[in-house]
Write a protein that holds these residues in place. Structure first.
Motif, short mmCIF file in Angstrom:
data_model
loop_
_atom_site.label_atom_id
_atom_site.label_comp_id
_atom_site.label_asym_id
_atom_site.label_seq_id
_atom_site.Cartn_x
_atom_site.Cartn_y
_atom_site.Cartn_z
N LEU A 30 29.67 37.99 36.67
CA LEU A 30 30.19 36.67 36.29
C LEU A 30 31.45 36.33 37.08
O LEU A 30 31.59 35.21 37.60
CB LEU A 30 30.49 36.64 34.79
CG LEU A 30 29.27 36.72 33.85
CD1 LEU A 30 29.72 36.77 32.40
CD2 LEU A 30 28.33 35.55 34.10
N MET A 31 32.37 37.28 37.17
CA MET A 31 33.62 37.03 37.90
C MET A 31 33.37 36.85 39.39
O MET A 31 34.06 36.09 40.07
CB MET A 31 34.60 38.18 37.67
CG MET A 31 35.05 38.34 36.23
SD MET A 31 35.88 36.87 35.60
CE MET A 31 36.03 37.30 33.85
N GLY A 32 32.35 37.54 39.90
CA GLY A 32 32.04 37.44 41.32
C GLY A 32 31.49 36.09 41.72
O GLY A 32 31.51 35.72 42.90
N ASN A 33 30.98 35.35 40.73
CA ASN A 33 30.45 34.02 41.02
C ASN A 33 31.53 32.96 41.16
O ASN A 33 31.25 31.83 41.58
CB ASN A 33 29.48 33.59 39.90
CG ASN A 33 28.19 34.40 39.94
OD1 ASN A 33 27.76 34.84 40.99
ND2 ASN A 33 27.58 34.59 38.78
N ILE A 34 32.77 33.33 40.78
CA ILE A 34 33.89 32.39 40.89
C ILE A 34 34.52 32.55 42.28
O ILE A 34 35.07 33.60 42.61
CB ILE A 34 34.94 32.65 39.79
CG1 ILE A 34 34.29 32.49 38.41
CG2 ILE A 34 36.12 31.69 39.94
CD1 ILE A 34 35.19 32.85 37.25
N GLN A 35 34.42 31.53 43.08
CA GLN A 35 34.86 31.59 44.46
C GLN A 35 36.27 31.01 44.63
O GLN A 35 36.79 30.30 43.77
CB GLN A 35 33.89 30.80 45.35
CG GLN A 35 32.45 31.27 45.25
CD GLN A 35 32.24 32.67 45.79
OE1 GLN A 35 32.92 33.08 46.74
NE2 GLN A 35 31.33 33.41 45.19
N SER A 47 39.35 32.21 44.60
CA SER A 47 40.41 32.52 43.64
C SER A 47 40.83 33.98 43.83
O SER A 47 40.03 34.90 43.62
CB SER A 47 39.93 32.29 42.21
OG SER A 47 40.89 32.77 41.29
N ILE A 48 42.08 34.16 44.21
CA ILE A 48 42.60 35.52 44.41
C ILE A 48 42.59 36.29 43.10
O ILE A 48 42.24 37.48 43.04
CB ILE A 48 44.03 35.48 44.99
CG1 ILE A 48 44.00 34.85 46.40
CG2 ILE A 48 44.63 36.88 45.04
CD1 ILE A 48 45.37 34.69 47.01
N VAL A 49 42.99 35.61 42.01
CA VAL A 49 43.06 36.25 40.70
C VAL A 49 41.69 36.78 40.28
O VAL A 49 41.54 37.94 39.89
CB VAL A 49 43.60 35.27 39.63
CG1 VAL A 49 43.50 35.91 38.24
CG2 VAL A 49 45.03 34.90 39.94
N PHE A 50 40.67 35.92 40.38
CA PHE A 50 39.33 36.34 39.96
C PHE A 50 38.72 37.36 40.93
O PHE A 50 37.90 38.18 40.53
CB PHE A 50 38.42 35.13 39.81
CG PHE A 50 38.65 34.36 38.54
CD1 PHE A 50 38.24 34.88 37.32
CD2 PHE A 50 39.29 33.14 38.56
CE1 PHE A 50 38.45 34.19 36.14
CE2 PHE A 50 39.52 32.43 37.38
CZ PHE A 50 39.10 32.96 36.17
N THR A 51 39.13 37.32 42.19
CA THR A 51 38.67 38.33 43.15
C THR A 51 39.20 39.70 42.75
O THR A 51 38.46 40.70 42.79
CB THR A 51 39.15 37.98 44.57
OG1 THR A 51 38.60 36.72 44.97
CG2 THR A 51 38.71 39.05 45.55
N VAL A 52 40.47 39.74 42.36
CA VAL A 52 41.08 41.00 41.92
C VAL A 52 40.41 41.49 40.64
O VAL A 52 40.09 42.69 40.49
CB VAL A 52 42.60 40.82 41.69
CG1 VAL A 52 43.19 42.09 41.05
CG2 VAL A 52 43.30 40.51 43.00
N ILE A 53 40.19 40.57 39.70
CA ILE A 53 39.54 40.94 38.43
C ILE A 53 38.13 41.48 38.69
O ILE A 53 37.69 42.44 38.08
CB ILE A 53 39.49 39.73 37.48
CG1 ILE A 53 40.90 39.34 37.05
CG2 ILE A 53 38.64 40.06 36.25
CD1 ILE A 53 40.97 38.08 36.21
N THR A 54 37.44 40.83 39.64
CA THR A 54 36.09 41.28 40.00
C THR A 54 36.10 42.71 40.52
O THR A 54 35.25 43.53 40.15
CB THR A 54 35.48 40.36 41.08
OG1 THR A 54 35.40 39.03 40.57
CG2 THR A 54 34.08 40.83 41.47
N GLN A 55 37.07 43.02 41.39
CA GLN A 55 37.18 44.38 41.93
C GLN A 55 37.50 45.39 40.85
O GLN A 55 36.98 46.52 40.84
CB GLN A 55 38.27 44.41 43.02
CG GLN A 55 37.94 43.59 44.26
CD GLN A 55 36.66 44.04 44.91
OE1 GLN A 55 36.39 45.23 45.07
NE2 GLN A 55 35.83 43.08 45.33
N ILE A 56 38.35 45.00 39.90
CA ILE A 56 38.70 45.89 38.79
C ILE A 56 37.46 46.16 37.93
O ILE A 56 37.18 47.30 37.56
CB ILE A 56 39.83 45.28 37.92
CG1 ILE A 56 41.13 45.22 38.72
CG2 ILE A 56 40.02 46.09 36.64
CD1 ILE A 56 42.25 44.48 38.02
#
Length: 263
Positions: free
Chosen positions: A33-38, A40-49
Motif C-alpha cells: 500500500l505504501m509503495g503505491n504512493i509516489q 513522497s520521501i516520507v512514504f518512501t521511507v515508511i515503505t522501506q521500513i
C-alpha cells in the motif's frame, strides 16, 4: 492415536507462530500500500521500513518453525512433559512419527505464508516481469516452463529445510543418550549430521562425474553447466534430499524405539 498426538503437537508448535504469520502479512500489505504512493520521501521511507519488517518476519517464520519443533521434541520426550507423554498408551515410534509429520506440515504451511507475503509485498507487474525475464533463459535451456522451474526450486528448498529439521531431530535423539551436556551434544550431533550428508552429496556428484564428463566439468571448469547437467542437479537434488530425510527418519525411529533417557 497418531492423529490425536499430532493435533496436540501441531497446536503447541503453531500457536506462537501465528503472531509471525499475522505480522508478516500485515507488513507485506503495508509495504504494498505504501509503495503505491509516489513522489513522497516520507512514504518512501515508511515503505522501506515496512519492507524490512516484512522480510524480518519471513526470516523469523522459518527460524521459529524449526526451533519450535525442536523445543517441542525435547520438552515432550525428554524434559518436563516426558513423564506424561510416556504414560500414554502410545509407542515411541508413533510419538516420533507425530513430531516428524507435524514438522513437515508446519514447514509447508510456513513456506506457503512466506510465498503469500512475497506476492503481496512485491507482486507488482514490473517485478513479475523481472522474475520472468530472469528465469526464462534457464527455462528455455532446460526446455521447461518457467513456472515448472520455479516449482522445482521451491520443492528443493522445502526439502532442504525439512532435512535441517530431521538433522535436528536425530541430533537431539543422539545427544540425549548422554547423561550430561545433552543440549550441547545435540547441537554438535545435528551439525555433524548435516555436514556429513553435505560431504556425501559432493562425493556422489564426483562419482557421477567419473561416468559423465559434463558433470565432472562442475569440478574442472567455471563454465555454466549444460541442459542435461542442470536437470541432473535439479531432479537429483529432489531425489537425494528425499532419501536423506527418509534415512534420518528411519534411523531416528529405530534409535527412539530402543528407549528414552528422560531427565
Amino acid at each position: 492415536m497418531l492423529g490425536k498426538v499430532m493435533k496436540y503437537d501441531f497446536k503447541w508448535v503453531c500457536k506462537p507462530l501465528l503472531v509471525f504469520y499475522i505480522l508478516g502479512l500485515i507488513f507485506s500489505v503495508a509495504t504494498r500500500l505504501m509503495g503505491n504512493i509516489q513522489n513522497s520521501i516520507v512514504f518512501t521511507v515508511i515503505t522501506q521500513i515496512c519492507s524490512g519488517a516484512a522480510i524480518s518476519m519471513m526470516a523469523s517464520i522459518v527460524i521459529n518453525s524449526l526451533m519450535r519443533c525442536w523445543v517441542r521434541f525435547i520438552r515432550n520426550i525428554y524434559k518436563d512433559e516426558s513423564y506424561l507423554t510416556h504414560t500414554l498408551p502410545v509407542k515411541n515410534g508413533t510419538i516420533f512419527l507425530s513430531k516428524v509429520l507435524t514438522g513437515i506440515i508446519l514447514m509447508l504451511l510456513s513456506f506457503t505464508i512466506i510465498f503469500a507475503c512475497i506476492v503481496i509485498a512485491y507482486g507488482t507487474k514490473a517485478n513479475f516481469e523481472f522474475v520472468k525475464q530472469a528465469i526464462t533463459p534457464v527455462a528455455t535451456l532446460l526446455e521447461m516452463k518457467a513456472s515448472a522451474v520455479v516449482a522445482v526450486i521451491a520443492i528443493i528448498l522445502i526439502l532442504e529445510f525439512i532435512f535441517i529439521l530431521m538433522c535436528g531431530y536425530l541430533g537431539i535423539i543422539l545427544g540425549h543418550k548422554s547423561n550430561n551436556k545433552r543440549i550441547i551434544k545435540s547441537v554438535i550431533y545435528g551439525i555433524v549430521l548435516f555436514i556429513a550428508m553435505s560431504i556425501t552429496t559432493v562425493l556422489l556428484l564426483y562419482i557421477a562425474g567419473l561416468f559423465n564428463k559434463n558433470i565432472m566439468n562442475l569440478f574442472n571448469t567455471v563454465e555454466a553447466p549444460n541442459k542435461e547437467t542442470m536437470k541432473f542437479l535439479m531432479f537429483g537434488g529432489i531425489v537425494l534430499y528425499t532419501l536423506y530425510n527418509v534415512l534420518y527418519g528411519l534411523i531416528g525411529n529405530r534409535q527412539i524405539k530402543k528407549g528414552v533417557n528422560v531427565e
